[in-house]
Design an enzyme around this catalytic site. Structure first.
Site, PDB file in Angstrom:
ATOM      1  N   GLY A 130      -1.908   4.954  -4.159  1.00 44.52           N
ATOM      2  CA  GLY A 130      -1.860   3.796  -5.048  1.00 44.52           C
ATOM      3  C   GLY A 130      -0.847   3.876  -6.177  1.00 44.52           C
ATOM      4  CB  ILE A 148      -3.549   5.511   3.205  1.00 48.91           C
ATOM      5  CG1 ILE A 148      -2.400   4.518   3.361  1.00 48.91           C
ATOM      6  CG2 ILE A 148      -4.080   5.918   4.563  1.00 48.91           C
ATOM      7  CD1 ILE A 148      -1.082   5.168   3.756  1.00 48.91           C
ATOM      8  CE1 TYR A 204       0.847  -0.753   4.488  1.00 49.36           C
ATOM      9  CE2 TYR A 204       0.618   1.625   4.289  1.00 49.36           C
ATOM     10  CZ  TYR A 204       1.049   0.522   4.994  1.00 49.36           C
ATOM     11  OH  TYR A 204       1.696   0.690   6.205  1.00 49.36           O
ATOM     12  CB  CYS A 205       1.854   3.911  -1.577  1.00 50.83           C
ATOM     13  SG  CYS A 205       0.974   3.924  -3.159  1.00 50.83           S
ATOM     14  CB  THR A 206      -0.077   8.423  -0.292  1.00 50.06           C
ATOM     15  OG1 THR A 206       1.228   8.376   0.265  1.00 50.06           O
ATOM     16  CG2 THR A 206      -0.880   9.527   0.339  1.00 50.06           C
TER      17      THR A 206
END
Ligand SMILES: [Zn+2]
Ligand SMILES: [Zn+2]
Length: 356
Positions: free
Chosen positions: A202, A227, A198-200
């Site tokens: 995508g 997220i 996951y990241c901020t």
């Protein structure tokens, strides 16, 4: 429920109603082949400037990465315009949890080599061969699987203030570093472990998932919309929230609070704190975590040395800065040795070992 996937008229109306005269803080990205980024850039700038859109947008031959704010009353027009661009029709818009009229102060649309600085040679693998996207609900189930390695694809200063429970948070300054470290640490598990990233929003995971598939990982997943989208879905569907702390964002807000947990500490005194600050000495500008007490005592500086420098007349400070290179070189993002409470983050082996 639509959940902002492509924003139905009803959802849009609710958003606009709620925001009133305020601005909506939005981000989106799309990997797409853009033949003439300059031309596209000019087109987007003109359209958005008219709608009083502010933000930071990168355009490259590989696509577009946009973080922006739109006056709520212009949102429908903004969305209609996006939908006229074939590869942006129904693009997922990540709508912020906390809006701020001052998240962006200007409209900057820049042509770049890449939409995220990833240091990869994309010609060596197929960037469209991405991993499986999962929505919040599926993600929550997936990460309970003992065979999963959950990896935070962001940098140390982002995951330090908030991350998913049980996630591996590589202690890295750049996306490229993290790609290599994870591959190395998981080299014996390319087939048996499920790699969930996951990241901020995508954008990083999408590239990373294609990269890892190319490197032989068999089960690669990513959190759809990152997220930001997860948090929205959790709220709307009443799901369990497995993210703790704050989501670091790349605008003036610096972060969005997701839960009340303060998981980081002041880098100067060690007290619980999760507010990033940039050192007030312009020649330093170090990004670090500072509590309110230290902020007052240190006058927003990272060291007594920097504190002495900001007392000097401006011209003298400027003279001192001369020949020190540009601020990017000294933008060490909290890694300075003089900050006693900057912790090393967990590495991937701690997590694998804990899981047995
Ligand atoms: Zn402190
Ligand atoms: Zn400093």
């Amino acid at each position: 429920m639509q959940l902002y996937n492509n924003l139905s008229a009803k959802e849009r109306a609710a958003l606009i109603e709620e925001a009133g005269k305020d601005r909506l803080t939005i981000s989106f990205y799309k990997y797409a082949k853009i033949k003439n980024p300059e031309l596209f850039r000019n087109h987007m700038f003109l359209a958005w400037d008219q709608l009083d859109v502010l933000g930071r947008i990168y355009i490259a031959t590989e696509g577009i990465n946009a973080q922006l704010s739109v006056p709520a009353e212009n949102f429908n027009e903004f969305k209609t315009h996006l939908d006229t661009i074939s590869f942006l029709e129904n693009v997922r818009l990540n709508i912020a949890i906390e809006h701020d009229n001052f998240a962006f102060l200007k409209l900057k649309v820049k042509v770049r080599n890449k939409i995220v600085a990833d240091g990869l040679n994309d010609d060596t693998f197929d960037v469209t061969n991405k991993g499986t996207h999962v929505e919040a609900e599926q993600f929550n189930e997936l990460i309970e699987d003992p065979n999963v390695v959950l990896v935070d694809m962001r940098n140390h200063y982002e995951s330090e203030i908030g991350h998913f429970k049980n996630a591996v948070t590589p202690d890295v300054d750049t996306f490229r570093e993290s790609l290599d470290i994870i591959e190395e640490d998981l080299r014996d598990h390319k087939e048996d472990k499920k790699l969930v990233m996951y990241c901020t929003g995508g954008i990083r995971c999408e590239k990373a998932s294609a990269y890892y598939k190319h490197k032989g990982f068999k089960q690669v997943f990513q959190l759809e919309g990152g997220i930001i989208n997860y948090t929205r879905q959790v709220e709307e569907k009443g799901l369990e929230n497995k993210f703790i702390g704050k989501n670091f964002v790349f605008d003036e807000r610096r972060s969005e609070r997701i839960t009340d947990d303060v998981i980081a500490q002041c880098h100067q005194c060690g007290k619980p704190a999760d507010l990033h600050t940039n050192c007030a000495n312009e020649a330093c500008h170090l990004l670090f975590i500072q509590c309110e007490d230290c902020k007052t005592k240190m006058e927003n500086c990272c060291s007594t040395q920097c504190q002495e420098i900001i007392q000097l007349p401006y011209e003298e400070q400027k003279a001192l800065r001369k020949g020190q290179g540009n601020s990017n070189d000294i933008f060490k993002k909290g890694r300075a040795d003089h900050l006693p409470f900057k912790k090393d983050l967990r590495n991937i082996f701690d997590v694998l070992n804990k899981k047995g």
